[in-house]
Scaffold this motif. Structure first.
Motif, short mmCIF file in Angstrom:
data_model
loop_
_atom_site.label_atom_id
_atom_site.label_comp_id
_atom_site.label_asym_id
_atom_site.label_seq_id
_atom_site.Cartn_x
_atom_site.Cartn_y
_atom_site.Cartn_z
N GLN A 193 0.82 -1.20 0.00
CA GLN A 193 0.00 0.00 0.00
C GLN A 193 0.86 1.26 0.00
N THR A 215 -5.80 -2.32 1.31
CA THR A 215 -4.98 -1.59 0.34
C THR A 215 -5.87 -0.72 -0.55
N THR A 253 -4.77 3.26 -0.23
CA THR A 253 -3.64 3.64 -1.08
C THR A 253 -3.74 5.08 -1.58
#
Lengths: 323, 306, 435
Positions: free
Chosen positions: A110, A191, A195
């Protein structure tokens, strides 16, 4: 965790003794000067005391008892039994390991992807606002909504990913049943949600890197990649460290994703506890099995782990600054 | 419980550069060198992939919500929206009190955001610019509370709420989140840098009362950070699940409580579940569509100045 | 004085904003859940899962019979969540509804830990003990003779199977002949499964949905399950538990199951996509099957008699004594569980009556289910109901059952060795449930 940043900003200069003759100051001024700061921070501490501190201490007390959810008025003092039970239970260590592995496979990719994306977003782009909003959108989606979608996408029999793999002749994967596959699926949800957010944080920090540094490295004939490595990343070091800590705290408390991803087995973190995290274990013990005393002990263990992480962060920050 | 609304916004520690007071702010606002370079085709390609990855699950929520249960579970899976959206939305709306849930959540998130911003700005101002005994200790305490897992105090908290008579009432969800340690820290970091101490001192010399200073000097400076904090708190509060699930009953739910109900079996139709997920996310998505640019700017500004 | 004035203004500002927030919140959070509506009494019901009183029109009927009563209810889909909330509220003794439903797997725990917080339903107006099956009545009875809940439905089991798939596998598809396949007992069911697996053309279709479904059916047909009559936990030494474990893990290892978990999303998808040919079905599950399997599979399902009569599920309606309208709540609970209403619920929604009187009603005994190719559900489930043994229940039945089911899934989904899985299951039960 942020202890270091405290000493970082210059403290406001001492009281403006030099500016005005002391005599002009009335009682009102003195009161305002002395009492007002406390009044301003009071709402926080008042609400926290009532709805944060009191339950917290009470939970600590509960962790020294055997208490069941349905019969909270009947408590048996057991001392540290709940803690020894916890430490002697394989599932605690399994949950700790899972929390760690899911934490790593969600945080590392991430933050790396966020860094890369931030670097790309830092170029002069057409429709730059669109890209930024697009990658931030998952942040607006709740854990519940996001996990519901991903649980379908990762389905064994009718999930989109298995269908896609099937196109390439890969036989269907039982994502939920396997240890690594389930953890990867859960890490994907995390993630996905964070992100873009971290990318924007990095982007902001990149834009604050002074131009001269780039100019200097350009004069030295550095390529884009070298600039990224030699200028951007070092300048971002405090930001990177900070996002690592924040993500680590988030990972330590990970709860909603594994719980909802597992459907009816969510509370035990899968049939074999293959994706049970500490947060889910706490929930299972307290609100699945109604052992509040044990849940309280796990809660305190999580708290201590976070304190340890904070201490490590403070140490690293100090070392970084010395270096 | 004060901690679970702490959004994961980085208050970036100072870069380890020698501080150059005065020059610092101007320096930071100057764009970095990277911006001057144009992105190549590869850049656009990667960004397109990232955007697709970000948006596809949401798109697919719409697709799933607009087809039928049987269609979702067929292979190949559907990629284009069907015609059942209105029907499914209506089903989701009626099956889990979604109307109540939406109204409740607007009220909860709105109140929590307003209160958090107000109290955090007050406390942040005090911590950043006022001198008082025990300031650092108190600030450490505030930060320390951020590390408490939100699940920690839920049991006594529920009993407390029952005693006050708030079980299944919205104040049970609102009150514990009226303040946020993160908010206080965020505003403190912002004001410590963005608000020139000289300005406060000058006002003080003029004899201004500290609340007056707060109103006329602090608020104008703090406004951008307040907007960011308010927005982040709103999103966080909107998405909060653990405590509302325990405090509220299914006849008076928040959106997340209603959604987790949809997700836990017995609801006959997958596409209805996805319609529910869509309904619960839509308000925030609309917010993002309209204010996306400002939100992005706010987050970035908060990150730099914080 | 200026000082006072300014200080007041500051604190006023703070107080006002605090009050504003609080009242705003309170005002909108409460939309009159007490007795409002011009002297009407509002009764709140806490239900869970699928308790279709509303769908069967019973609330409406009661309200028209009693114009001064207004009925409101909540019905979270997941019983685990529902029970957790109920426990918390019982502990705090607040926030309880006027009527609370309790599932059969939990009833002993509620009776043994919280009987004092409920009213004695045996003394409620209009309640006649003779209306209920004796064992159902006993289940909600405390040591001092107080009966805290009135039985709603029971879950006599049968086997639901896919006619079309049986035919394709070369097995008989007529319901009498199918029942004859496992007349000898549950072993016969597994044997039929092996034949099915060998001869069915599509590997993607399993014989049964889950191995834990088989296990639970076997256990439920036994008198003693997890506790003995003295309340001692005996599951480890209960031969039937061992036998049920062995047979269901054998079925799992032989690949006869679809490796699903009951009530999971994927399980529902299994119905709509025809991924398994049989499922152990208590009466209430017929509604679930027709719902999930959908129009496309109408007429393909049928119902056959099980190897042995057994009960799965069924609930109770209780009236907490702290409520504001105890008398009215008792009347409503008694009415909802009266034989006439139980008969209606079976006819409309497949909930099998726990009232022996209702079982004799023609709309029950003569009922057929169109979705299941006109299977005589009334006859099949009645026969199953009469052979249900009087089982010994214990406070943690539900939790033990969940853990053993999970243990079977360790074999079924994770491919663990049955002996290892049993060991870890026992360990988990000792720690989590009994510890």
């Amino acid at each position: 965790m942020a202890t270091s940043t405290l000493t970082d900003t210059p403290a406001p200069p001492p009281a403006p003794e030099s500016h005005a003759p002391r005599r002009q100051r009335s009682l009102r001024y003195w009161l305002d000067f002395r009492a007002a700061p406390y009044a301003y921070v009071a709402p926080f501490f008042a609400v926290f005391a009532a709805f944060g501190l009191y339950p917290l201490i009470y939970t600590g007390w509960i962790s020294l008892h055997e208490v069941e959810l349905g019969t909270q008025d009947q408590r048996t003092w057991v001392g540290l039994d709940n803690y020894t039970t916890m430490l002697g239970d394989d599932r605690f260590w399994k949950a700790l390991t899972n929390t760690f592995t899911i934490g790593v496979i969600s945080t590392v990719p991430q933050l790396l992807m966020a860094l890369g994306l931030a670097h790309l977003l830092n170029y002069k782009l057409r429709a730059s606002a669109f890209w930024r909003v697009a990658i931030l959108t998952p942040y607006a989606t709740s854990v519940a909504a996001g996990t519901l979608v991903f649980a379908l996408v990762f389905g064994r029999d009718f999930g989109m990913i298995n269908w896609f793999l099937d196109v390439f002749g890969v036989s269907p994967i039982d994502w939920e049943a396997g240890r690594w596959t389930s953890q990867i699926a859960i890490a994907t949800i995390v993630t996905w949600r964070w992100t873009g957010y971290n990318a924007l944080i990095y982007l902001a920090a990149m834009q604050a890197v002074p131009n001269e540094l780039y100019e200097a490295s350009a004069i030295d004939g550095a390529s884009r990649w070298q600039q990224f490595r030699k200028v951007t990343v070092p300048s971002l070091r405090p930001t990177i460290l900070f996002t690592i800590v924040v993500s680590t705290i988030g990972a330590t408390q990970l709860f909603g994703e594994p719980l909802l991803f597992g459907g009816t087995a969510g509370a035990r973190g899968g049939t074999d506890g293959q994706y049970q995290t500490l947060g889910v274990l706490l929930y299972q013990q307290g609100w699945g099995l109604f052992h509040l005393g044990r849940a309280a002990a796990i809660a305190w263990a999580m708290f201590l782990i976070l304190v340890a992480i904070a201490a490590v962060h403070a140490l690293i920050t100090r070392l970084l600054r010395r270096a | 419980m004060t901690t679970d609304t702490a959004p994961r916004l980085a208050s970036v520690p100072e870069p380890a550069r020698p501080p150059r007071p005065g020059a610092r702010l101007r320096l930071r606002l100057r764009p970095g060198a990277g911006r001057q370079m144009h992105g190549g085709p590869l850049t656009y390609l990667v960004l397109t992939v990232a955007a697709l990855f970000s948006l596809f699950p949401l798109y697919w929520t719409v697709v799933a919500a607009s087809t039928s249960n049987t269609r979702i579970t067929q292979t190949p899976p559907p990629f284009l929206p069907g015609s059942n959206l209105a029907h499914n939305l209506k089903e989701a709306y009626t099956q889990v009190h979604m109307g109540t849930a939406l109204a409740n959540t607007f009220l909860v998130a709105g109140t929590v955001a307003l209160a958090t911003v107000l109290f955090a700005t007050l406390a942040g101002f005090a911590f950043a610019k006022l001198e008082f005994t025990g300031r650092n200790v108190l600030l450490m305490l505030v930060i320390g509370t951020m590390m408490v897992p939100p699940q920690l105090g839920v049991v006594p908290l529920f009993m407390l709420m029952s005693d006050i008579g708030w079980s299944n009432e919205l104040p049970a969800v609102i009150m514990p989140t009226l303040v946020s340690a993160f908010g206080v820290f965020f505003m403190r970091q912002y004001l410590a840098e963005a608000l020139p101490t000289e300005l406060v001192e000058a006002a003080r010399v003029d004899g201004a009362h500290s609340l007056r200073i707060f109103w006329h000097v602090v608020l104008p400076v703090a406004r951008p950070a307040m907007a960011v904090l308010g927005m982040l708190t709103f999103v966080q509060s909107w998405n909060d699940l653990f405590w509302p699930m325990i405090a509220l009953n299914s006849d008076n739910p928040t959106v997340q409580v209603a959604l987790s109900q949809l997700g836990q079996g017995y609801v006959p139709d997958r596409s209805v579940i996805m319609a529910g997920a869509l309904l619960g996310t839509l308000p925030l998505l609309l917010l993002f569509t309209v204010l996306g640019k400002q939100i992005v700017g706010g987050i970035m500004q908060g990150a730099v100045k914080g | 004085m200026l000082t006072v004035h300014k200080r007041t203004r500051r604190s006023t500002a703070l107080t006002v904003s605090a009050i504003l927030l609080a009242t705003l919140a309170t005002a909108c959070g409460d939309d009159g859940d007490d007795s409002g509506d011009g002297g009407k009494v509002t009764l709140n019901l806490g239900l869970f899962g699928t308790m279709p009183y509303e769908e069967a029109g019973l609330f409406e009927e009661y309200e028209s019979l009693h114009p001064d009563i207004k009925i409101k209810y909540t019905s979270p889909s997941d019983e685990q969540n529902y029970y957790r909330t109920l426990q918390t509220r019982l502990a705090a003794n607040s926030g309880l509804a006027d009527i609370q439903a309790v599932e059969v797997g939990r009833i002993r725990e509620v009776v043994e830990t919280h009987a004092a917080k409920f009213t004695d339903m045996s003394k409620a107006p209009g309640v006649k003990e003779g209306d209920w099956l004796p064992w159902k009545w006993q289940q909600a009875k405390a040591a001092d003779g107080k009966v805290i809940g009135l039985g709603t439905d029971i879950g006599p089991m049968a086997l639901c199977y896919r006619k079309d798939m049986f035919a394709k596998a070369g097995l008989p598809s007529d319901r009498e002949q199918v029942a004859a396949l496992w007349e000898s007992g549950w072993d016969g069911y597994v044997e039929a499964g092996k034949k099915f697996k060998a001869d069915y053309p599509d590997d993607g279709v399993a014989f049964m949905d889950t191995a834990s479904g088989l296990y639970n059916a076997m256990i439920a047909s036994s008198e003693k399950q997890y506790y003995d009559a003295d309340g001692k936990v005996i599951y480890k030494d209960n031969d039937l538990v061992t036998k049920a474990w062995d047979l269901s893990t054998e079925a799992a290892e032989a690949g006869l199951t679809a490796k699903l978990r009951q009530f999971d999303t994927a399980w529902d998808q299994g119905f709509s996509n025809s991924r398994f040919a049989t499922v152990v079905c208590p009466a209430w599950m017929t509604a679930h099957i027709s719902d999930k399997a959908g129009e496309a599979n109408k007429g393909k399902w049928d119902i056959a008699a099980p190897p042995a009569g057994a009960n799965w599920g069924g609930s109770f309606l209780t009236v907490p004594s702290g409520g504001k309208h105890v008398k009215e709540a008792q009347e409503l609970a008694a009415w909802l569980t009266a034989p006439e209403q139980q008969a209606k619920l079976f006819a409309k929604n497949g909930l099998f009556p726990s009232s022996s009187k209702a079982m004799e009603a023609p709309e029950v005994s003569g009922a057929t289910l169109e979705y299941f190719d006109g299977a005589p559900s009334g006859k099949i489930f009645s026969e199953s109901a009469t052979s249900i043994p009087v089982t010994v229940l214990g406070p943690k039945d539900g939790a033990i059952k969940d853990n053993v089911s999970n243990g079977i899934q360790l074999v079924e989904q994770q491919g663990k060795d049955p002996d290892d899985a049993w060991k870890s299951t026992v360990e988990t039960i000792d720690k989590d449930v009994l510890g």
